[in-house]
Each structure stands twice: as C-alpha cells, then as structure tokens.
Design an enzyme around this catalytic site. Structure first.
Site, PDB file in Angstrom:
ATOM      1  N   LYS A 191       0.840  -1.210   0.000  1.00 15.56           N
ATOM      2  CA  LYS A 191       0.000   0.000   0.000  1.00 15.56           C
ATOM      3  C   LYS A 191       0.868   1.251   0.000  1.00 15.56           C
ATOM      4  O   LYS A 191       0.588   2.199  -0.728  1.00 15.56           O
ATOM      5  CB  LYS A 191      -0.896  -0.032   1.241  1.00 15.56           C
ATOM      6  CG  LYS A 191      -1.405   1.324   1.700  1.00 15.56           C
ATOM      7  CD  LYS A 191      -2.189   1.193   2.999  1.00 15.56           C
ATOM      8  CE  LYS A 191      -2.407   2.513   3.714  1.00 15.56           C
ATOM      9  NZ  LYS A 191      -1.237   3.088   4.361  1.00 15.56           N
ATOM     10  N   ASN A 192       1.918   1.249   0.827  1.00 11.20           N
ATOM     11  CA  ASN A 192       2.698   2.478   0.993  1.00 11.20           C
ATOM     12  C   ASN A 192       3.741   2.705  -0.111  1.00 11.20           C
ATOM     13  O   ASN A 192       4.549   3.612  -0.020  1.00 11.20           O
ATOM     14  CB  ASN A 192       3.342   2.512   2.378  1.00 11.20           C
ATOM     15  CG  ASN A 192       2.289   2.701   3.454  1.00 11.20           C
ATOM     16  OD1 ASN A 192       1.148   3.047   3.150  1.00 11.20           O
ATOM     17  ND2 ASN A 192       2.650   2.458   4.700  1.00 11.20           N
ATOM     18  N   ARG A 205      -3.438  10.622   2.837  1.00  7.00           N
ATOM     19  CA  ARG A 205      -2.356  11.602   2.927  1.00  7.00           C
ATOM     20  C   ARG A 205      -1.596  11.728   1.608  1.00  7.00           C
ATOM     21  O   ARG A 205      -0.707  12.550   1.466  1.00  7.00           O
ATOM     22  CB  ARG A 205      -1.373  11.203   4.048  1.00  7.00           C
ATOM     23  CG  ARG A 205      -2.029  11.232   5.418  1.00  7.00           C
ATOM     24  CD  ARG A 205      -1.055  10.946   6.517  1.00  7.00           C
ATOM     25  NE  ARG A 205       0.006  11.921   6.596  1.00  7.00           N
ATOM     26  CZ  ARG A 205      -0.136  13.154   7.060  1.00  7.00           C
ATOM     27  NH1 ARG A 205      -1.298  13.572   7.486  1.00  7.00           N
ATOM     28  NH2 ARG A 205       0.892  13.977   7.101  1.00  7.00           N
ATOM     29  N   CYS A 223      -4.712   8.030   8.990  1.00 10.99           N
ATOM     30  CA  CYS A 223      -5.087   7.561  10.326  1.00 10.99           C
ATOM     31  C   CYS A 223      -4.788   8.603  11.402  1.00 10.99           C
ATOM     32  O   CYS A 223      -3.799   9.319  11.325  1.00 10.99           O
ATOM     33  CB  CYS A 223      -4.349   6.262  10.626  1.00 10.99           C
ATOM     34  SG  CYS A 223      -4.894   4.922   9.574  1.00 10.99           S
ATOM     35  N   VAL A 248       7.946   6.665  16.656  1.00 11.41           N
ATOM     36  CA  VAL A 248       7.618   7.306  15.380  1.00 11.41           C
ATOM     37  C   VAL A 248       6.395   8.237  15.512  1.00 11.41           C
ATOM     38  O   VAL A 248       6.428   9.382  15.068  1.00 11.41           O
ATOM     39  CB  VAL A 248       7.383   6.255  14.279  1.00 11.41           C
ATOM     40  CG1 VAL A 248       7.049   6.929  12.948  1.00 11.41           C
ATOM     41  CG2 VAL A 248       8.614   5.369  14.122  1.00 11.41           C
TER      42      VAL A 248
HETATM   43  N1  EPU Z   1       6.373  14.422  10.486  1.00 15.96           N
HETATM   44  C1  EPU Z   1       6.478  15.753  10.789  1.00 15.96           C
HETATM   45  N2  EPU Z   1       6.374  16.667   9.764  1.00 15.96           N
HETATM   46  C2  EPU Z   1       6.173  16.288   8.463  1.00 15.96           C
HETATM   47  C3  EPU Z   1       6.094  14.906   8.169  1.00 15.96           C
HETATM   48  C4  EPU Z   1       6.202  13.996   9.204  1.00 15.96           C
HETATM   49  O1  EPU Z   1       6.648  16.136  11.966  1.00 15.96           O
HETATM   50  O2  EPU Z   1       6.070  17.161   7.586  1.00 15.96           O
HETATM   51  C5  EPU Z   1       6.461  13.427  11.584  1.00 15.96           C
HETATM   52  C6  EPU Z   1       5.134  12.670  11.734  1.00 15.96           C
HETATM   53  O3  EPU Z   1       4.207  13.396  12.505  1.00 15.96           O
HETATM   54  C7  EPU Z   1       5.567  11.387  12.378  1.00 15.96           C
HETATM   55  C8  EPU Z   1       6.948  11.151  11.780  1.00 15.96           C
HETATM   56  O4  EPU Z   1       7.391  12.428  11.251  1.00 15.96           O
HETATM   57  O5  EPU Z   1       5.673  11.544  13.764  1.00 15.96           O
HETATM   58  C9  EPU Z   1       7.024  10.125  10.687  1.00 15.96           C
HETATM   59  O6  EPU Z   1       6.093  10.443   9.660  1.00 15.96           O
HETATM   60  P1  EPU Z   1       6.342  10.037   8.139  1.00 15.96           P
HETATM   61  O7  EPU Z   1       6.355  11.266   7.312  1.00 15.96           O
HETATM   62  O8  EPU Z   1       7.520   9.127   8.076  1.00 15.96           O
HETATM   63  O9  EPU Z   1       5.041   9.205   7.840  1.00 15.96           O
HETATM   64  P2  EPU Z   1       4.080   9.297   6.572  1.00 15.96           P
HETATM   65  O10 EPU Z   1       4.865   9.443   5.328  1.00 15.96           O
HETATM   66  O11 EPU Z   1       2.985  10.260   6.839  1.00 15.96           O
HETATM   67  C10 EPU Z   1       4.144   6.746   6.031  1.00 15.96           C
HETATM   68  C11 EPU Z   1       3.109   5.665   5.955  1.00 15.96           C
HETATM   69  C12 EPU Z   1       2.630   5.310   7.345  1.00 15.96           C
HETATM   70  C13 EPU Z   1       3.834   4.847   8.167  1.00 15.96           C
HETATM   71  C14 EPU Z   1       4.915   5.941   8.176  1.00 15.96           C
HETATM   72  C15 EPU Z   1       6.164   5.503   8.888  1.00 15.96           C
HETATM   73  C16 EPU Z   1       2.077   6.118   3.849  1.00 15.96           C
HETATM   74  C17 EPU Z   1       0.881   6.550   3.113  1.00 15.96           C
HETATM   75  N3  EPU Z   1       1.994   6.132   5.165  1.00 15.96           N
HETATM   76  O12 EPU Z   1       3.454   7.865   6.614  1.00 15.96           O
HETATM   77  O13 EPU Z   1       1.746   4.220   7.199  1.00 15.96           O
HETATM   78  O14 EPU Z   1       3.416   4.586   9.481  1.00 15.96           O
HETATM   79  O15 EPU Z   1       5.246   6.300   6.826  1.00 15.96           O
HETATM   80  O16 EPU Z   1       6.707   4.364   8.298  1.00 15.96           O
HETATM   81  O17 EPU Z   1       3.086   5.742   3.263  1.00 15.96           O
HETATM   82  C18 EPU Z   1      -0.126   2.910   7.626  1.00 15.96           C
HETATM   83  O18 EPU Z   1       0.179   2.286   6.593  1.00 15.96           O
HETATM   84  O19 EPU Z   1      -1.049   2.548   8.416  1.00 15.96           O
HETATM   85  C19 EPU Z   1       0.609   4.122   7.957  1.00 15.96           C
HETATM   86  C20 EPU Z   1       0.215   4.977   8.898  1.00 15.96           C
END
Ligand code: EPU
Length: 443
Positions: free
Chosen positions: A29-30, A103, A127, A340
């Site tokens: 998915k990601n 997102r 989420c 995280v």
């Molecule tokens: N963060 C910030 N500022 C930003 C971006 C992120 O402070 O501009 C913080 C977030 O709040 C969090 C941390 O950095 O505390 C990590 O966030 P990250 O950006 O790595 O996560 P994401 O890209 O929003 C993706 C996956 C998530 C997965 C995370 C970590 C997708 C669509 N989502 O989210 O997947 O948990 O990476 O591996 O790729 C899921 O599949 O259920 C899911 C939540």
C-alpha cells in the site's frame, strides 16, 4: 467513492479458533500509491503490476482522473495502466470531495508543479495516530522554489512561477512522506538536490527504482543522504510492486495470537528481517520458502519481548499493533516504546476491555533517542500476559489498530461485533475472504 452501508460495516466474529491456511499478499500500500503519483511526472504510459485492490488505490486513481489523467485498473490481474500524456488543473470543488480520504494528495505537489506550474492540495486524511503535520513537505517545496499559499479555505494552493530548482535540504526527522516529496519534486528540478536525513524504507527504494526507470538520476549514500540530479524530461515506466511487508506481518501476528498456522504467499524475507527476529524471540516459528513465508505458533507459552519502533531498518511502527495482541498472550511483561508517532496506543483501550493488562506511560521505556521524551504523550506500553480475552463490541479507530482489534476478536472467546470495518479496506485487500479462507467464524 461509494458510500458505506452502516449495516455492511459491522463484522460479527466468533473467536477462539486458530487461523490456519494460506493467503496471498500483493503489492505494498505504501509504495503503490506513490508509484501511481510518479506516473504523473511523464507524458506517456506507465504500467504498475502486483497492485492490491484497496481503497488507497481507488483514491489516487480518482485524484489522477480529476487531473485529466487516464487510469485503467484491472483488479483481478493487479495491473494499473496510467496514461499521463494529458494533464489539466482539476476543479477545486471536485478535488475537495477527496479531502480527508488519504495523505497521498500532498505528494501530487511536485509532479503537478512540473506539469502545470501549480497544484491544489485538499485537506489531508489518513489515520489519527498523532498530529501528523506536513511542515517538512512544505519546507522542502519552498526550498525548491515553490510558493505555498495556505490561506485557501479548502486546502493548499502551491505555485512555481519560475519552475523548481535544486536545493540543499535537511530533514529534522527521516520522514517517509517528506523524502518521497523531495524525490518527486527534485527529479525534474533544474540542477542538483542534496537531501540529508532521508528515510530509506524499502518502499522508498522501490520508488527510486521506478524513477530511475523513468530516466531520473538519483544516488543514495550510506549516511541517509540522497542526491538527485535534475533531468529535463522523464518517460513512462513498467514496474512490479514490492510486497506489502506490513500486511504480511499482520497475518503473522494473527497466526501467533490465535495459535494458528498461516502461509503468507508473497511475504518477502529481506524486507521483514527485523520483524522476523522479534517473531522468533516471542516464540513464533517461521519457514521461509521461495514464494512466501509460513508463520505458526508452535504450542506452549509465548515469551515476553521488548521492542522499540523506529525508521528503517528498525522495527516498523505499523508492525506493533497486531503484535501487541500476541504480546497479551505471552508469559510475563512485554514493552513497546513507540518513537515514530506520539499517539499510537489509543487502540489498546478496547484490548483492555477485552481482558488484556496494558499500562501506558509518558516516559521513554527504551534507549532509542526519542522526540517524545519529556513530552506529554503516552508513547510507551507495558503488556502483562497471558490474559484470556473475551469478545466485545469494538469501534475500529484506524487502519492498523483496527486490524489488531480484529485479531483480538478472533483470539477471544465468545462473540464480538467489530464496527467501522470498512476502514480496514484502506490497506488490507480482501481481508474478509482471507479470514474465511483461514477458517475464521465471521459474518
Ligand atoms: N512528520 C512531521 N512533519 C512532516 C512529516 C512527518 O513532523 O512534515 C512526523 C510525523 O508526525 C511522524 C513522523 O514524522 O511523527 C514520521 O512520519 P512520516 O512522514 O515518516 O510518515 P508518513 O509518510 O505520513 C508513512 C506511511 C505510514 C507509516 C509511516 C512511517 C504512507 C501513506 N503512510 O506515513 O503508514 O506509518 O510512513 O513508516 O506511506 C499505515 O500504513 O497505516 C501508515 C500509517
């Protein structure tokens, strides 16, 4: 998107039966959603294979179509064909209908800026597991030369009157999304971009592979620095997605929690090594085969474990929730330190109502450097087991938490009603059919 019928959104589960049998896990998915966005960078046809039938794919397809892109999804074959020869600005009101659903839309920024000079990004969903800001994304885009207008009531309007230009960018935390944002925006930017503090998850490396096939120049250093040399144009790609290591681990944890035995076809050992080490420590057994991994509970007591979630190659945050259910059945004290997301233990409350003993702490119960130290977030959990679980009525809070509730209901004695089950369709393909195939008593 089709509306959810509230009656169809409840799953009746009678627990207490081990899950046994074989299921197939397809693409991640990601990754898949990001690869679909990458297709927008090039006029021409891109073909993505091993695509699961999940709601996130539907959302990205809809958003691409709103921008004039042709998207053909063949769910059975798992093939998505995207023709991004023609791209146009989407109607803001139409884009807004997708707000709150995912997102991924923020990742449209770079490709749309390159193709059209502007982008409109609706309010984001995903989420509710923390505040999930997008400051790193916006800062990255600004550094590359974009102008970000957050005043628009329905979302964010981004423009790049002078095009995007390579820049030196540092991420304060190795964010998966912000790393992908930089890749998708910098590949066609003029000049060189250096991204330090980047995330290096396997899904990101697969995105780098896609971009390389498209003609991009990207190198990844050992110290989390990614260097991108902007090119003038890109072409469509053909690619097969890597398997979903989160879904695979979720089924493995389900095998543990229900005393079951599940062969996960498609599970890929190299991307799951950290999970497999913990799976073995807690007392689970696995057998890596050519086409997947068999996971089973060998009988006897499970052992307590201490884990800390982290960026790759650490223990994924998305692996912890289903494993916590198995920890409730281990003999002794298990510990999870979530580094995280600040707010990812909301799902434990229903588990406690089912009979689990779980205590949450604001302190860091581990040794990893953690952004939540001295902050007011309950981001560590101590789980004491084994505790018998009994069926309950449960509301699905988020994707991974919801799947862990399902597992808990399947491990529990007696009936449970799991409400809001369609949320799980965002990331678990055909999970109802898979549960039936594994012998679950569900309706
Ligand atoms: N963060 C910030 N500022 C930003 C971006 C992120 O402070 O501009 C913080 C977030 O709040 C969090 C941390 O950095 O505390 C990590 O966030 P990250 O950006 O790595 O996560 P994401 O890209 O929003 C993706 C996956 C998530 C997965 C995370 C970590 C997708 C669509 N989502 O989210 O997947 O948990 O990476 O591996 O790729 C899921 O599949 O259920 C899911 C939540």
């Amino acid at each position: 998107m089709t509306a959810v019928n509230p009656k169809a959104d409840v799953l009746h589960v009678v627990g207490g039966k081990p899950l046994t049998g074989s299921i197939h896990v397809r693409g991640a998915k990601n990754f898949v959603s990001k690869a679909m966005v990458a297709a927008l960078l090039a006029p021409g046809v891109s073909i993505l294979k091993n695509v699961p039938e999940i709601r996130d794919v539907q959302v990205v397809s809809d958003l691409l179509r709103l921008h004039g892109v042709s998207v053909d999804v063949e769910p059975e074959e798992g093939v998505v064909t995207i023709d991004a020869t023609h791209v146009e600005l989407a109607d803001v009101a139409d884009v807004d209908t997708l707000s709150g659903s995912s997102r991924i839309p923020i990742l449209f920024s770079g490709p749309l800026l390159h193709r059209l000079g502007e982008a409109f990004i609706p309010a984001l969903g995903g989420c509710k597991i923390g505040s999930r800001p997008i400051d790193f994304h916006l800062e990255t885009l600004r550094k590359l030369g974009a102008k970000v207008d957050k005043e628009h009531e329905a979302g964010i309007h981004i423009t790049a009157p002078d095009g995007l230009h390579g820049a030196k960018i540092h991420l304060p935390y190795p964010s998966v999304g912000a790393t992908e944002q930089t890749l998708l925006a910098a590949v066609l930017a003029e000049g060189k971009t250096e991204l330090s503090g980047a995330a290096t998850e396997p899904e990101i490396m697969d995105l780098v592979a896609v971009l390389q096939k498209m003609g991009a120049q990207i190198s990844v250093d050992v110290d989390r620095t990614i260097r991108i040399e902007g090119v003038k144009s890109l072409q469509g790609y053909r690619h097969t997605s890597l398997p979903d290591r989160i879904e695979a681990a979720s089924w493995a944890s389900a095998a543990l929690a229900t005393h079951g035995d599940i062969f996960v076809r498609g599970a890929h050992q190299p991307d799951m090594m950290t999970y497999l080490n913990v799976f073995r420590k807690i007392g689970g057994e696995f057998d890596v085969r050519d086409d997947g991994i068999r996971f089973w509970h060998p009988g006897g007591d499970l052992k307590p474990v201490a884990i800390e979630t982290d960026v790759h190659p650490g223990f994924m945050t998305d692996w912890q929730q289903p494993l916590v259910v198995a920890m409730t059945q281990a003999k002794g004290l298990s510990i999870v330190h979530e580094t995280v997301y600040e707010n990812r233990f909301g799902f434990t409350k229903p588990l406690v109502q089912m009979g689990a003993t779980i205590q949450l702490y604001r302190e860091c119960l581990g040794s990893l450097p953690c952004r939540f130290q001295q902050r007011n977030f309950e981001h560590s959990a101590v789980i004491f087991g084994p505790t018998p679980l009994t069926g309950q009525d449960i509301d699905v809070p988020d994707l991974r938490g919801g799947f862990s509730h399902l597992i808990a209901a399947l491990a529990a004695s007696g009936p449970s009603e799991v409400h809001g089950i369609s949320l799980i369709d965002r990331g678990y393909e055909d999970f109802r059919d898979k549960l039936v195939a594994l012998g679950a008593d569900i309706d």
